[in-house]
Write a protein that holds these residues in place. Structure first.
Motif, short mmCIF file in Angstrom:
data_model
loop_
_atom_site.label_atom_id
_atom_site.label_comp_id
_atom_site.label_asym_id
_atom_site.label_seq_id
_atom_site.Cartn_x
_atom_site.Cartn_y
_atom_site.Cartn_z
N LYS A 1 28.34 61.42 7.25
CA LYS A 1 27.63 60.91 6.10
C LYS A 1 27.43 61.77 5.08
CE LYS A 1 23.37 58.07 5.14
NZ LYS A 1 22.07 57.48 5.62
N HIS B 1 34.14 55.11 -1.60
CA HIS B 1 33.34 55.72 -2.53
C HIS B 1 31.98 56.24 -1.71
CE1 HIS B 1 31.97 56.46 -7.07
NE2 HIS B 1 32.14 57.64 -6.19
N LEU B 2 31.35 55.26 -0.98
CA LEU B 2 30.36 55.28 -0.24
C LEU B 2 30.25 56.46 0.66
CD1 LEU B 2 29.45 52.47 2.05
CD2 LEU B 2 31.92 53.33 1.38
N GLU B 3 31.59 57.05 1.27
CA GLU B 3 31.67 57.79 2.11
C GLU B 3 31.99 59.22 1.42
OE1 GLU B 3 34.00 55.70 5.86
OE2 GLU B 3 35.16 55.77 4.22
N ASN C 1 26.47 60.32 -1.71
CA ASN C 1 25.55 59.82 -1.25
C ASN C 1 24.65 58.65 -2.14
OD1 ASN C 1 24.13 61.40 -2.84
ND2 ASN C 1 22.99 62.56 -1.40
N HIS D 1 37.08 51.67 -4.43
CA HIS D 1 35.80 51.49 -5.00
C HIS D 1 35.94 49.64 -5.35
CE1 HIS D 1 35.68 55.57 -6.80
NE2 HIS D 1 36.90 55.54 -6.62
N ARG E 1 31.59 47.15 -0.90
CA ARG E 1 30.92 46.21 -0.14
C ARG E 1 31.74 45.14 0.18
NH1 ARG E 1 24.83 45.55 -2.37
NH2 ARG E 1 24.59 44.57 -0.16
N LYS F 1 26.46 56.29 -3.62
CA LYS F 1 27.20 55.23 -3.93
C LYS F 1 27.22 54.20 -2.81
CE LYS F 1 28.40 56.87 -7.93
NZ LYS F 1 28.05 56.11 -9.23
N VAL F 2 27.51 52.94 -3.10
CA VAL F 2 27.42 51.94 -1.90
C VAL F 2 28.95 51.06 -1.73
CG1 VAL F 2 25.01 51.52 -2.20
CG2 VAL F 2 26.74 50.02 -3.47
N ASP F 3 29.78 51.57 -2.56
CA ASP F 3 31.20 50.81 -2.66
C ASP F 3 32.08 51.60 -1.63
OD1 ASP F 3 30.97 52.80 -4.65
OD2 ASP F 3 32.75 51.97 -5.59
#
Length: 288
Positions: A116, A175-177, A180, A47, A186, A182-184
């Motif tokens: 995804k 976390h983004l994986e 759906n 994260h 980055r 979440k973006v961390d």
């Protein structure tokens, strides 16, 4: 699936991998176990914190906030590469995620990245029970840099877990994986991180990527020249150095043997000359 490591086991694994560990308060018993299960463990989630400043970040991930009590991870990886252990057991880090992703992580069956995720925190399966969680000090805006020491520590932490459990790097996800919504993290890709973890797992835990190989760039020709080409030695009679372009070991040994033979012949000549000088000196002493 695997039983979770004990606090002592994870500390040993991290330190063996070269991780600088900071133990924060009662982290070994600080958890959310009263709210649900922890285990069996299937992998590790990375994260970013969306915070700035190590001390403040440690406080947030340890104590949480009003709507989400801490601990919010097991360890926080700071900008300087130190890993602050803040909890052990169930922590509020993963939330809900996609069950298909969980299946792929368990089987380590995906390619460069899991499918995804189609579910998130509101409708996903419980990730807090299934994953180790590592928060990394970063604003998460895609601009805040990831210092080399920090990224190296992230790799080492994930490799330590994979090595100890016998997992491949595919047991490490972002976390983004998982979710759906979440973006961390980055600022780097998880496929690159997994590649670096996989490379580390090819070596012993003590391996240091930054150590220079003292033999790097040295060729067989360099070794030949250093050992045999001195002011006292020239290529053997009838053999120019250019006649040994590959510097194969057997050729070098043949050259060495030739040097030895020539050296022995020279020694015989020196001995004969010394004998003649000795005889001459004896004659002079006798007055003859």
């Amino acid at each position: 699936m695997a039983a979770s490591l004990t606090a002592s086991e994870v500390i040993s694994a991290l330190r063996a991998e070269g991780v600088r560990v900071v133990e924060v308060g009662n982290w070994r018993t600080h958890n959310r176990n009263s709210r649900g299960p922890w285990g069996p463990l299937n992998g590790s989630i990375v994260h970013h914190t969306v915070t700035q400043g190590t001390s403040a970040t440690v406080a947030v991930v340890r104590d949480g906030y009003a709507s989400l009590p801490g601990p919010l991870c097991h360890g926080m990886i700071a900008k300087d590469g130190r890993v602050h252990m803040v909890g052990w057991g169930r922590t509020n880090h993963a939330g809900g995620g996609d069950p298909k992703v969980l299946e792929q992580v368990i089987a380590e069956s995906y390619g460069t990245a899991p499918s995804k995720p189609a579910r998130g925190n509101a409708n996903g399966v419980d990730g807090n029970a299934r994953f180790y969680g590592w928060e990394c000090e970063n604003l998460g805006d895609g601009k805040d840099p990831w210092p080399k020491a920090q990224y190296d520590a992230i790799v080492r932490v994930q490799a330590a877990l994979c090595r100890t459990h016998g997992w491949s790097a595919k047991s490490v996800i972002g976390h983004l994986e998982w979710s759906n919504d979440k973006v961390d993290p980055r600022g780097f890709t998880m496929s690159k991180l997994r590649s670096d973890v996989a490379e580390r797992l090819k070596h012993p835990a003590s391996w240091n990527l930054n150590e220079e190989d003292p033999m790097a760039g040295i060729t067989k020709r360099d070794i030949y020249d250093a050992v045999w080409r001195t002011d006292l030695m020239t290529p053997p009679e009838g053999r120019a150095a250019e006649e040994n372009p590959t510097w194969a070991p057997e050729s070098v040994l043949r050259d060495a043997a030739s040097y030895a033979i020539r050296g022995e012949a020279a020694a015989v000549r020196v001995e004969a000359a010394a004998a003649r000088i000795e005889a001459a000196v004896a004659r002079l002493a006798d007055g003859s």
